[in-house]
Design a protein around this motif. Structure first.
Motif, PDB file in Angstrom:
ATOM      1  N   GLN A 123      -3.882  11.268  -8.925  1.00  0.00           N
ATOM      2  CA  GLN A 123      -3.952  10.615 -10.089  1.00  0.00           C
ATOM      3  C   GLN A 123      -1.964   9.810 -10.724  1.00  0.00           C
ATOM      4  O   GLN A 123      -2.229   8.748 -11.517  1.00  0.00           O
ATOM      5  N   LYS A 175      -8.907  14.493  -6.163  1.00  0.00           N
ATOM      6  CA  LYS A 175      -8.155  13.295  -6.322  1.00  0.00           C
ATOM      7  C   LYS A 175      -6.391  13.442  -6.544  1.00  0.00           C
ATOM      8  O   LYS A 175      -6.416  14.070  -7.757  1.00  0.00           O
ATOM      9  N   ARG A 231      -5.355  13.206   4.715  1.00  0.00           N
ATOM     10  CA  ARG A 231      -6.305  13.221   2.824  1.00  0.00           C
ATOM     11  C   ARG A 231      -6.738  14.584   2.709  1.00  0.00           C
ATOM     12  O   ARG A 231      -7.074  15.743   3.678  1.00  0.00           O
ATOM     13  N   ARG A 241       0.820  -1.545  -0.063  1.00  0.00           N
ATOM     14  CA  ARG A 241       0.466   0.320   0.157  1.00  0.00           C
ATOM     15  C   ARG A 241       0.736   0.890  -0.083  1.00  0.00           C
ATOM     16  O   ARG A 241       0.410   1.849  -0.450  1.00  0.00           O
ATOM     17  N   THR A 264       0.357   6.805   0.279  1.00  0.00           N
ATOM     18  CA  THR A 264       0.342   6.032   0.280  1.00  0.00           C
ATOM     19  C   THR A 264      -0.215   6.052  -1.364  1.00  0.00           C
ATOM     20  O   THR A 264      -0.002   6.933  -2.097  1.00  0.00           O
ATOM     21  N   LYS A 265      -0.653   4.882  -2.308  1.00  0.00           N
ATOM     22  CA  LYS A 265      -0.729   4.916  -3.317  1.00  0.00           C
ATOM     23  C   LYS A 265      -2.206   5.889  -4.144  1.00  0.00           C
ATOM     24  O   LYS A 265      -2.160   5.722  -5.513  1.00  0.00           O
ATOM     25  N   ASP A 266      -2.985   6.114  -2.387  1.00  0.00           N
ATOM     26  CA  ASP A 266      -4.195   7.247  -2.660  1.00  0.00           C
ATOM     27  C   ASP A 266      -3.901   7.996  -2.885  1.00  0.00           C
ATOM     28  O   ASP A 266      -5.004   8.627  -2.764  1.00  0.00           O
ATOM     29  N   GLY A 267      -2.630   8.562  -1.872  1.00  0.00           N
ATOM     30  CA  GLY A 267      -1.804   9.940  -2.225  1.00  0.00           C
ATOM     31  C   GLY A 267      -2.035  10.310  -0.579  1.00  0.00           C
ATOM     32  O   GLY A 267      -1.777  11.422  -0.243  1.00  0.00           O
ATOM     33  N   GLU A 268      -2.497   9.277   0.513  1.00  0.00           N
ATOM     34  CA  GLU A 268      -3.001   9.514   1.850  1.00  0.00           C
ATOM     35  C   GLU A 268      -1.156   9.855   2.416  1.00  0.00           C
ATOM     36  O   GLU A 268      -0.415   9.327   2.282  1.00  0.00           O
TER      37      GLU A 268
END
Length: 677
Positions: A127, A125, A120, A70, A85-89
């Motif tokens: 990306q 978004k 967060r 992650r 993390t992979k979602d930018g957190e």
């Protein structure tokens, strides 16, 4: 269990530079004295190294399979570690050092707690996360005993870009020495109100009178420093007024005033701590300087969280590390992490002057320590026990050539390492609780009582594939405690000198020594001289007075062969101080330095070294040209001797439970203190 990673500069969190000297005096300090005086290299002092390390740039390391899937990037930091993390957190692992409880003057229990704060991007978004501006430093990971999972030569980046998180707002992350910066690049016409950041894991947020956001946790306060903002026009920066806006109990945004709407805006808030610091185990314990290239090698331990599984309170583990820097200390060439699934600590480092191979030793609780297959002892008794380890790496730190456990079903730790200047054999010293320590048969002292904690010395071949000989060093009376803390080899005779602490009333071979009997405290320092085969104790001596005394550093004069020992004493009658530079003890306990002849049959001179409070010496080095003696340690004495005229005249942290580091320079006969700082 996934492992955790710190870059070198995070490892010296909260450290006075003298902590590098602890536990490895014989080699790390001796490396300066043994450097070729005719070399044109300007070998830096350890004081200079300490200062320069703090100016080196850190960065972000990409996950290439060494962490939890992650995680995408990680940056070491003085707060602990920051993960992307992979979602930018963002996950910030903050570490608070608890008050240390002393076991002895060196061995301490210093618990640390961690707290995870998540950031967060509300309705944003992420990306396209990527590293930008690659730095010159490379990092390797030798974690566990599966070579297919080792990672070598990974790059470090100055920035991590999260791309355009909100319309017209790009976010970049930068890891500075003590902080993590979030840079918001706002295009003309973008809606600033869209920028909202949610902090999870905090007990609450509040604005300070200075415009900071205080992040409250159970461990203490973190803070977001007052933001700054600017615009650029014609190559010049113009400040813009900016402040935080708290939206609810865990969200914040920004308010900007009087900005030029036709120009982009950059907003720069910085996360930092109020009083949270690095954990006790984030330390560099050992340093060595390559005698040919002048490269500087540092080894120690890093506690960083594994990738955090929860927000809020968290507990992490530790790895050993080794780092290589250029001689001018402007670049970290390579950092290497060394360990298994549990806790690993490097206490000692030495460099083979011929091959350049780097040897590291310490302790591990990992049953999958890397590259032990084919070693002198391929299997340890971990987990559940502490085993000693020795590892050999190439000079670039890109390959781990061999490791070996050194231990039994009891606990063993190595504190010191030295390389024989002729044979290249590796000597290590520490302590064991086992009556079955490997290869003691035929040694100078082959057996101990079951209830004894014994010092030990072991000799291995340079490949670490054979334990050639070991010996105990322990009192013959029951249930004694003996620890070896420093080790040195006489370059002319090859004799091995060991120093440490003993509670024994009948320590081996003290008859005929400079001090044949115990001084009277619960424990005394000892010094022992063994032949290079470790089959004979040629001479030992106690070193101490009526109270407790301990030795942690040893050095051998390259010309006279005199043996210098440093440590601390509670004794008002420490031997040999009558004509010393400081004849009397001034505080609760003082540091001491002693000079003995090579046969250990005479104390030629001793001196106290300290002020009206508590002082400890942990390191000693002999100047290769002048023969002057340099001693380093800790003090909380505001009246430490001879600091007037020193680089730092005043003690910044002196007082109860607070210490400063010190360095002192003495004459070779120990009758004068030339300068302290």
């Amino acid at each position: 269990m996934s492992k955790k990673v710190f870059l070198t500069l995070a490892l010296i969190t909260g450290l006075p530079f003298l902590s590098w000297f602890v536990d490895n005096q014989s080699t790390t300090l001796g490396s300066i004295a043994k450097a070729n005086p005719s070399s044109n290299l300007s070998v830096p002092s350890k004081e200079v190294i300490s200062v320069e390390l703090f100016t080196l740039e850190r960065g972000w390391i990409k996950n290439e399979g060494q962490w939890d899937q992650r995680a995408l990037f990680s940056a070491p930091g003085y707060l602990g570690t920051t993960w992307v993390t992979k979602d930018g957190e963002l996950l910030h692992v903050a570490v608070k050092k608890e008050e240390c409880k002393e076991k002895t003057a060196k061995a301490k229990t210093c618990p640390a707690k961690s707290w995870v704060i998540s950031e967060r991007w509300v309705d944003g978004k992420v990306q396209d996360i990527k590293g930008e501006e690659e730095l010159g430093t490379k990092v390797s990971y030798f974690i566990g005993n599966d070579p297919s999972k080792y990672k070598s030569g990974l790059s470090i980046y100055r920035y991590v870009s999260l791309g355009e998180v909100w319309p017209g707002v790009e976010v970049k992350l930068k890891a500075t020495q003590k902080t993590v910066e979030r840079l918001f690049y706002v295009k003309p016409g973008a809606d600033l109100s869209k920028i909202q950041v949610q902090l999870n894991g905090a007990k609450g947020l509040k604005l300070s009178k200075d415009g900071e956001i205080i992040i409250q946790t159970d461990l203490g306060d973190l803070k977001l420093s007052k933001p700054i903002a600017w615009q650029e026009k014609d190559g010049k920066k113009f400040p813009v007024k900016v402040s935080y806006k708290l939206i609810d109990k865990n969200r914040y945004s920004f308010v900007v005033a009087k900005a030029d709407p036709s120009l982009p805006i950059v907003i720069d808030p910085i996360l930092q701590s109020t009083y949270l610091g690095g954990a006790y185990d984030d330390k560099a314990y050992a340093i060595a300087i390559h005698p040919i290239t002048g490269d500087v090698y540092v080894a120690g331990v890093t506690t960083s969280a594994d990738f955090p599984k929860t927000i809020g309170e968290y507990i992490g583990g530790s790895d050993a590390f080794v780092s290589r820097l250029n001689s001018s200390l402007t670049q970290i060439y390579q950092s290497t992490y060394l360990g298994g699934s549990y806790s690993d600590v490097a206490y000692a480092i030495a460099i083979n002057p011929t091959t350049g191979d780097v040897y590291v030793a310490g302790e591990t609780t990992s049953d999958n320590f890397p590259k032990t297959f084919g070693g002198a002892q391929s299997k340890g008794y971990c987990p559940g026990n502490i085993d000693a380890f020795v590892s050999r790496l190439n000079s670039d730190l890109t390959q781990i050539l061999q490791s070996t456990y050194l231990g039994t079903d009891s606990n063993e730790v190595i504190y010191a390492i030295a390389i024989h200047p002729i044979t290249g054999d590796i000597y290590v010293a520490g302590y064991t609780f086992s009556e079955y320590f490997p290869r003691t048969a035929g040694g100078a002292q082959s057996k101990i009582d079951l209830s004894t904690q014994a010092a030990f010395v072991s000799r291995l071949n340079s490949d670490l594939t054979q334990i050639l000989q070991s010996t105990y060093l322990a009192g013959k009376d029951l249930a004694t405690s003996n620890e070896a803390h420093a080790l040195a080899i006489n370059p002319s005779t090859g004799d091995v000198y060991v120093t440490g602490i003993t509670t024994a009333a009948y320590f081996p071979k003290t008859a005929g020594g400079a001090q044949p009997g115990k001084g009277g405290g619960y424990y005394d320092a000892f010094v022992s001289r063994l032949n290079s085969d470790l089959t004979q104790i040629l001479q030992s001596t106690y070193l101490g007075g009526v109270s407790d005394d301990g030795a942690y550093a040893i050095a051998i004069h390259p010309t006279t062969g005199d043996v210098y020992v440093a440590g601390y004493t509670f004794s008002g009658n420490f031997p040999g101080t009558k004509s010393g530079a400081q004849k009397t003890m001034k505080g609760d306990h003082d540091a001491f330095v002693s000079r003995l002849n090579s046969g250990l049959t005479q104390i030629l001179q001793s001196t106290y070294l300290g002020g009206s409070s508590s002082d400890n010496s942990y390191a000693i080095a002999i100047h290769p040209m002048t023969g002057e003696i340099y001693v380093a340690g800790t003090t909380n004495s505001s009246d430490f001797p001879k600091v007037t005229g020193g680089a730092q005249k005043y003690c910044n942290k002196c007082g109860y439970n607070n210490t400063d580091a010190f360095v002192a320079r003495l004459s070779s006969d120990l009758t004068k203190i030339f300068q302290s700082t």
